[in-house]
Design a protein around this motif. Structure first.
Motif, PDB file in Angstrom:
ATOM      1  N   ASN A 224      -8.642   7.333  -5.000  1.00 37.73           N
ATOM      2  CA  ASN A 224      -8.452   6.226  -4.070  1.00 37.73           C
ATOM      3  C   ASN A 224      -7.206   5.406  -4.400  1.00 37.73           C
ATOM      4  OD1 ASN A 224     -11.325   6.333  -2.732  1.00 37.73           O
ATOM      5  ND2 ASN A 224     -11.661   6.399  -4.939  1.00 37.73           N
ATOM      6  N   PRO A 225      -6.084   5.668  -3.746  1.00 32.90           N
ATOM      7  CA  PRO A 225      -4.901   4.824  -3.951  1.00 32.90           C
ATOM      8  C   PRO A 225      -5.073   3.488  -3.252  1.00 32.90           C
ATOM      9  CG  PRO A 225      -4.461   6.490  -2.278  1.00 32.90           C
ATOM     10  CD  PRO A 225      -5.836   6.783  -2.810  1.00 32.90           C
ATOM     11  N   LEU A 226      -4.824   2.401  -3.967  1.00 31.35           N
ATOM     12  CA  LEU A 226      -4.916   1.061  -3.384  1.00 31.35           C
ATOM     13  C   LEU A 226      -3.531   0.691  -2.835  1.00 31.35           C
ATOM     14  CD1 LEU A 226      -7.144  -0.629  -6.083  1.00 31.35           C
ATOM     15  CD2 LEU A 226      -7.817   0.094  -3.784  1.00 31.35           C
ATOM     16  N   ARG A 227      -3.342   0.937  -1.570  1.00 25.27           N
ATOM     17  CA  ARG A 227      -2.040   0.710  -0.945  1.00 25.27           C
ATOM     18  C   ARG A 227      -1.667  -0.766  -0.964  1.00 25.27           C
ATOM     19  NH1 ARG A 227       0.546   5.681   0.200  1.00 25.27           N
ATOM     20  NH2 ARG A 227      -0.940   7.142   1.089  1.00 25.27           N
ATOM     21  N   GLY A 228      -0.383  -1.033  -1.164  1.00 25.78           N
ATOM     22  CA  GLY A 228       0.059  -2.406  -1.361  1.00 25.78           C
ATOM     23  C   GLY A 228       0.189  -3.214  -0.096  1.00 25.78           C
ATOM     24  N   GLN A 229       0.922  -2.710   0.894  1.00 22.42           N
ATOM     25  CA  GLN A 229       1.152  -3.466   2.113  1.00 22.42           C
ATOM     26  C   GLN A 229       0.199  -3.006   3.208  1.00 22.42           C
ATOM     27  OE1 GLN A 229       5.096  -5.059   3.075  1.00 22.42           O
ATOM     28  NE2 GLN A 229       5.946  -3.450   1.785  1.00 22.42           N
ATOM     29  N   ASN A 230       0.100  -3.821   4.241  1.00 22.55           N
ATOM     30  CA  ASN A 230      -0.906  -3.614   5.273  1.00 22.55           C
ATOM     31  C   ASN A 230      -0.795  -2.265   5.968  1.00 22.55           C
ATOM     32  OD1 ASN A 230       1.514  -5.174   6.224  1.00 22.55           O
ATOM     33  ND2 ASN A 230       0.695  -4.658   8.218  1.00 22.55           N
ATOM     34  N   ASN A 231       0.403  -1.724   6.090  1.00 25.61           N
ATOM     35  CA  ASN A 231       0.529  -0.459   6.825  1.00 25.61           C
ATOM     36  C   ASN A 231       1.363   0.570   6.070  1.00 25.61           C
ATOM     37  OD1 ASN A 231      -0.380   0.916   9.170  1.00 25.61           O
ATOM     38  ND2 ASN A 231       1.646   0.770  10.083  1.00 25.61           N
ATOM     39  N   VAL A 232       1.255   0.564   4.733  1.00 21.56           N
ATOM     40  CA  VAL A 232       1.934   1.600   3.959  1.00 21.56           C
ATOM     41  C   VAL A 232       1.429   2.982   4.362  1.00 21.56           C
ATOM     42  CG1 VAL A 232       2.203   2.585   1.657  1.00 21.56           C
ATOM     43  CG2 VAL A 232       2.477   0.153   1.978  1.00 21.56           C
ATOM     44  N   GLN A 233       0.096   3.112   4.460  1.00 19.21           N
ATOM     45  CA  GLN A 233      -0.453   4.398   4.855  1.00 19.21           C
ATOM     46  C   GLN A 233       0.060   4.801   6.238  1.00 19.21           C
ATOM     47  OE1 GLN A 233      -2.799   6.522   2.960  1.00 19.21           O
ATOM     48  NE2 GLN A 233      -1.843   7.833   4.477  1.00 19.21           N
ATOM     49  N   GLY A 234       0.027   3.841   7.169  1.00 16.36           N
ATOM     50  CA  GLY A 234       0.454   4.148   8.527  1.00 16.36           C
ATOM     51  C   GLY A 234       1.918   4.509   8.634  1.00 16.36           C
ATOM     52  N   SER A 235       2.767   3.820   7.879  1.00 18.59           N
ATOM     53  CA  SER A 235       4.195   4.129   7.960  1.00 18.59           C
ATOM     54  C   SER A 235       4.469   5.549   7.491  1.00 18.59           C
ATOM     55  CB  SER A 235       5.009   3.117   7.142  1.00 18.59           C
ATOM     56  OG  SER A 235       4.797   3.274   5.757  1.00 18.59           O
ATOM     57  N   CYS A 236       3.715   5.989   6.493  1.00 19.46           N
ATOM     58  CA  CYS A 236       3.864   7.369   6.033  1.00 19.46           C
ATOM     59  C   CYS A 236       3.302   8.347   7.062  1.00 19.46           C
ATOM     60  CB  CYS A 236       3.164   7.568   4.695  1.00 19.46           C
ATOM     61  SG  CYS A 236       3.795   6.529   3.366  1.00 19.46           S
ATOM     62  N   ASP A 237       2.128   8.006   7.630  1.00 18.76           N
ATOM     63  CA  ASP A 237       1.514   8.865   8.642  1.00 18.76           C
ATOM     64  C   ASP A 237       2.448   9.110   9.819  1.00 18.76           C
ATOM     65  OD1 ASP A 237      -0.778   8.634   7.071  1.00 18.76           O
ATOM     66  OD2 ASP A 237      -1.753   7.184   8.406  1.00 18.76           O
ATOM     67  N   MET A 238       3.258   8.097  10.148  1.00 22.56           N
ATOM     68  CA  MET A 238       4.078   8.138  11.358  1.00 22.56           C
ATOM     69  C   MET A 238       5.388   8.896  11.199  1.00 22.56           C
ATOM     70  SD  MET A 238       2.346   6.712  13.757  1.00 22.56           S
ATOM     71  CE  MET A 238       0.956   7.533  12.996  1.00 22.56           C
TER      72      MET A 238
ATOM     73  N   PHE B 268      -2.809  -0.900  12.738  1.00 22.12           N
ATOM     74  CA  PHE B 268      -2.474  -0.711  11.330  1.00 22.12           C
ATOM     75  C   PHE B 268      -3.414   0.353  10.769  1.00 22.12           C
ATOM     76  CE2 PHE B 268      -1.341  -5.518  10.926  1.00 22.12           C
ATOM     77  CZ  PHE B 268      -0.054  -5.286  11.383  1.00 22.12           C
ATOM     78  N   THR B 269      -2.957   1.058   9.742  1.00 25.52           N
ATOM     79  CA  THR B 269      -3.798   2.013   9.023  1.00 25.52           C
ATOM     80  C   THR B 269      -3.876   1.584   7.573  1.00 25.52           C
ATOM     81  OG1 THR B 269      -3.068   3.781  10.504  1.00 25.52           O
ATOM     82  CG2 THR B 269      -4.209   4.437   8.492  1.00 25.52           C
ATOM     83  N   ASN B 270      -5.069   1.334   7.088  1.00 24.55           N
ATOM     84  CA  ASN B 270      -5.214   0.782   5.738  1.00 24.55           C
ATOM     85  C   ASN B 270      -5.323   1.890   4.693  1.00 24.55           C
ATOM     86  OD1 ASN B 270      -7.850   1.746   5.919  1.00 24.55           O
ATOM     87  ND2 ASN B 270      -8.814  -0.202   5.434  1.00 24.55           N
ATOM     88  N   ALA B 271      -5.632   1.495   3.471  1.00 27.91           N
ATOM     89  CA  ALA B 271      -5.644   2.444   2.356  1.00 27.91           C
ATOM     90  C   ALA B 271      -6.754   3.470   2.452  1.00 27.91           C
ATOM     91  CB  ALA B 271      -5.773   1.687   1.030  1.00 27.91           C
ATOM     92  N   GLU B 272      -7.774   3.214   3.261  1.00 26.32           N
ATOM     93  CA  GLU B 272      -8.863   4.170   3.428  1.00 26.32           C
ATOM     94  C   GLU B 272      -8.696   4.993   4.710  1.00 26.32           C
ATOM     95  OE1 GLU B 272     -12.573   1.998   3.763  1.00 26.32           O
ATOM     96  OE2 GLU B 272     -11.715   0.654   5.251  1.00 26.32           O
TER      97      GLU B 272
END
Length: 960
Positions: A575-589, A699-703
């Motif tokens: 489980n990576p605890l992502r730092g910013q609100n949409n780190v996961q989403g920015s990578c997904d995109m 937004f896409t969060n860490a989960e």
């Protein structure tokens, strides 16, 4: 607009049980899970029971005596909140005797309560007021106020110390809800009931002011309070809100759901959403209170341009600004080639906005020179988990931790960086789960109220891989492997090679102790505890990824989880605890230069063809420049233009002076942001950005949870960020004509397999979904890799420890590591413009007493921190949280220059900077560093140029 998600307080928490009981309440047959309270059963059946101390977010307490009921065949009047339902019960919630008892209880409450309802800040939203009406209280026979004499609390002094809420003890009914919320929900235990009997009162700490206590201002007490005792100052000032809009917090990667409670277009308060799956009604000081930056006077709301950064800013129309930016990008490409410009997406913007920026770069710029701030934080997560498990994201929900038996936290400080998740974790630890902390610093989780880590492994910065491989050594050599799981789920060849590798004597805890500083016995104990758990979960953060071996460490974590069978069910996972609100989403995109949306490589012909057909342009098959490559290319003269949306690379990236030199070498930098940040001071075009309160999107969060962001006020600068990107693309000659972000999401879903089933309608119906969301998982995927790994068989990868180049020397004998603090966020652009500065107004250097004494440093002294990259000056904090030889600072204030001293060392696979290991010397000083003096002068000039801004047209600027 009415709230689409009304909430009902069911009085007591829901109980889960396979057994059900049927009873009768006020003549109705009711069937509920065994263990359900009578109050909950009644409310679920539509029968409202009067209450004050009960709420479904807290365990029942039974103190207010309003929820009394009658049970046929039983003596007395039990409290319905604490009485469990039993089969065959016959319950009455209303009778003349109950009415008399409740009215008497209310009369006692009101006899010691100010009767200022018309002027009270809670008027219209006060449970005490409501219950007075419900019980039919019309007069008070006992004395109220000084004129009757006798003891009372009406003159108790208010505590106004907290900047966000007030505490008025004269209105307290000692229901304990605030105390219980602090204990059960937040887990800080900052509040208590002091005194006994009539002298009972809520107290912060040892009768301290809230600001002097251990209160973390999460707002749980304010949310729980049924009166005006604890109340937001904005409500007192503005009055009760008249409507609310459900949205998602724009701070950390937890992705809390909030209700923005409004009066017209003005936010009155942000209230954590009970149905928000990531937070379930909890919040932290940032999301709950630090939203005032959205209307701060520092917001730049008009476009500006200038030819050189030594020129004053010129205020222009949107048409002129967009036209000028487009013409400059075209000119640069005509002179220096197609690859001479690029873009940077933002982890603070929505998925839809990020998608458009990478599309603009690939379709309008015609190259793959796009990157994101995830490069400098979690890019090793994407690489490492993709290689081992097959997907570049975490495996679980946050709620999954409630099923964990052993939790390993490595390189993360959840109480500061991800506080709402930390509260959930601490609750599970109080229930009996055990904790392993692997961190150079003694973070709060090592020991805090009612929790204590079973093992704290205080490794030396830079030795994560050695520690993780040593843990694996113990698991393999002591026969603690999940053999059946491995045989079924993992690649046999890679497992065999890995097992032979980690079993080598040089990887034993005893052999690595001299390198890591972790006692061998503790490391062996931690390995046995994790491997022996029924459910073992690993949570990690930037203390893992921001290293020269960040990707290796992520793979080592995945190896551990697979080897112990801890992937693919509740309570386990990576489980990576992502730092910013949409780190996961920015990578997904698709924000990385080598990947299109959905983590598909640009070299893949089938993927590229799909996007080319949809976008109507050719896409380059070769990866573009990463952020560090852009800097090097700028300094060498081949990279001349940058479009930077919502990212402050000058403050956030390592080796600040190197980054600034690269900025100076470019001919056109276009910054799109809320404020004139550090990067914007080097810009030639400033395009005003929009806050999360001014836009629609997701937004896409860490989960992997995709949640809606909803506009609650018009954009202060006319356009939302996605509209600005669209305008720029159109001006460059590539048409984008979306009418709403919903249309952008529809395109994302059509082109991205893991988002195939995502629609705004579904998000509105379900509240949120976790990708993959497609035909195979139409309502999303809470837990990944259940039956098999996404890549098929799990792949073990050898994790050879390679020491960092950042080694201590006589010149630089200490190791600097960095992190965050609760009240501030990332580069501080948002939180520094709120009252959160009351808690933390500057970055400071934590140093161990032994190291401080050796250097003649006292608490509060100014000290110079010098590395091979540069030097800065910080105020010293002497702290035993540090180990000797290691110092620590945060990076929230630009003037502190934390990244002036971090070097350009980076992860071997992703170029993620090695922020966590910098060799430094620390000595007392009498004045700011040379860099800080230079920064102060540069900052003053840029502020003066901003103050000199005046209306002009683009042609005048170009002609200068």
């Amino acid at each position: 607009m009415l709230d689409a998600y009304p909430e009902i307080d069911h009085g007591t928490p829901r109980r889960e049980s396979a057994q059900e009981v049927t009873l009768e309440i006020d003549g109705q047959q009711v069937t509920v899970p065994q263990g359900t309270s009578l109050m909950r059963a009644a409310i679920d059946a539509g029968v409202q029971v009067p209450k004050l101390c009960a709420t479904d977010s807290l365990e029942p307490f039974g103190s207010c005596r309003l929820c009394l009921v009658e049970v046929e065949g039983r003596k007395g009047y039990p409290a319905s909140c604490t009485t469990p339902a039993e089969a065959g019960m016959k319950v009455r919630t209303q009778s003349p005797r109950l009415q008399e008892l409740r009215k008497g209880v209310m009369e006692l409450y009101i006899s010691d309560h100010p009767l200022d309802c018309l002027t009270c800040g809670a008027n219209g939203n006060c449970e005490l007021q409501d219950m007075a009406g419900v019980t039919g209280l019309r007069q008070v026979r006992y004395g109220v106020g000084d004129q009757y004499g006798g003891a009372h609390h009406l003159n108790s002094a208010k505590d106004e110390s907290n900047p966000y809420f007030t505490y008025d003890p004269s209105k307290c009914i000692v229901c304990n809800r605030c105390v219980r919320a602090c204990e059960e929900t937040q887990g800080t235990f900052a509040l208590t009931i002091s005194g006994r009997g009539f002298e009972s009162r809520v107290s912060a700490g040892m009768d301290e002011a809230f600001m002097d206590s251990e209160c973390v201002s999460c707002g749980a007490c304010v949310q729980a309070c049924p009166t005006a005792t604890l109340q937001e100052k904005t409500v007192i000032e503005l009055g009760q809100p008249e409507h609310s809009v459900t949205t998602t917090c724009a701070y950390c990667g937890v992705g809390c759901g909030f209700k923005a409670e409004m009066k017209g277009a003005e936010v009155v308060r942000m209230v954590p959403w009970k149905n928000g799956a990531a937070n379930e009604g909890h919040s932290c000081v940032k999301g709950r209170f630090a939203w005032g930056y959205a209307t701060h006077a520092d917001r730049i709301t008009t476009p500006m341009i200038r030819k050189k950064i030594t020129d004053p800013w010129q205020v222009v129309s949107w048409e002129e600004a967009i036209g000028y930016a487009a013409s400059e990008f075209k000119r640069i490409q005509a002179q220096h080639g197609r690859d001479s410009i690029g873009g940077i997406t933002s982890s603070r913007c929505t998925n839809e906005e990020t998608y458009l920026v990478q599309k603009l770069v690939r379709a309008a710029f015609g190259n793959n020179n796009v990157d994101t701030c995830a490069r400098v934080c979690h890019s090793p997560t994407g690489y490492g988990l993709k290689q081992t498990l097959g997907e570049s994201a975490g495996t679980q929900t946050f709620k999954s931790v409630e099923q964990a038996d052993v939790v390993m936290v490595i390189g993360a400080n959840p109480t500061d960086g991800h506080p709402v998740f930390a509260s959930r974790l601490k609750k599970r630890l109080r229930e009996g789960a055990q904790l392993i902390v692997i961190d150079p610093r003694r973070i709060d989780l090592v020991k805090s109220p009612h929790i204590r880590a079973a093992f704290h492994l205080p490794l030396r910065p830079g030795t994560n891989v050695a520690v993780l491989t040593a843990l694996a050594h113990v698991i393999v050599t002591e026969g603690l492997l999940a053999q059946d799981y491995i045989a079924e789920r993992c690649d046999a060849k890679s497992f065999g090679e890995w097992m032979e590798f980690v079993a080598r004597p040089e990887h034993s805890p005893e052999a690595t102790e001299a390198v890591t500083g972790v006692p061998a016995a503790d490391l062996r104990g931690a390995a046995r505890l994790y491997a022996g758990a029924g459910n073992g979960a690993i949570y990690y953060g930037l203390g893992v990824t921001e290293h020269s071996q960040g990707s290796t460490a992520v793979m080592a974590i995945a190896n551990l989880a697979m080897a112990t069978g801890n992937v693919g069910r509740e309570g386990v996972g990576v489980n990576p605890l992502r730092g910013q609100n949409n780190v996961q989403g920015s990578c997904d995109m698709g924000s990385f230069p080598h990947e299109l949306p959905g983590y598909r490589h640009v070299s893949d012909l089938a993927t590229r063809t799909q996007f080319e057909q949809a976008w109507g342009v050719a896409i380059q098959p070769e990866p573009g420049l990463r952020i560090p490559n852009m800097f090097e290319a700028a300094l060498s003269g081949s990279f001349k233009g940058l479009y930077c949306e919502g990212e402050d690379i000058v403050q956030s990236d390592p080796n600040t002076q190197h980054v600034a030199a690269a900025m100076m070498a470019m001919e056109c930098i276009v910054v799109q942001d809320l404020f004139l940040n550090e990067t914007a001071k080097y810009a030639h075009v400033f395009l005003p950005g929009s806050s999360f309160l001014e836009k629609d999107g997701t937004f896409t969060n860490a989960e992997r949870r995709i949640s809606r962001v909803r506009k609650v006020m018009p954009p202060k600068a006319v356009y939302a960020d996605w509209e600005v990107t669209q305008l720029l693309s159109n001006a460059l000659g590539y048409p984008m004509n979306y009418g709403h972000p919903e249309e952008i999401m529809a395109e994302i879903a059509a082109l991205t397999p893991t988002f195939r089933g995502v629609t705004y309608r579904k998000l509105d119906e379900l509240g949120s979904v976790q990708w993959p969301c497609n035909d195979d998982a139409p309502e999303g995927t809470p837990i990944m890799h259940i039956d098999q790994f996404v890549r098929g068989k799990g792949r073990f990868i050898l994790t050879q420890y390679v020491p960092t180049d950042e080694k201590v020397t006589r010149r630089f004998p200490l190791l600097l590591t960095t992190g965050r603090i609760l009240s501030q966020y990332n580069v501080g652009a948002q939180t520094r413009r709120t009252d959160n500065n009351r808690w933390h107004s500057e970055d400071r250097l934590e140093i161990h007493p032994v190291d401080a004494e050796d250097r003649g440093i006292r608490h509060g002294d100014w000290v110079g921190v010098q590395s091979r990259a540069g030097e800065t000056v910080l105020r010293a904090v002497i702290s035993e949280r540090m180990q000797p030889g290691v110092v620590y600072t945060t990076f929230h204030f630009p003037e502190s220059g934390a990244n002036v001293i971090t070097t350009d060392s980076s992860d071997w696979a992703t170029n993620c900077p090695e922020y966590k290991v910098t060799a430094v010397q620390v000595m007392p000083v009498a004045q700011p560093s040379e860099w800080q003096q230079s920064y102060s002068r540069f900052n003053q000039v840029q502020n003066e140029l901003l103050q000199q801004r005046q209306p002009a047209d683009a042609a005048a600027v170009v002609g200068k």
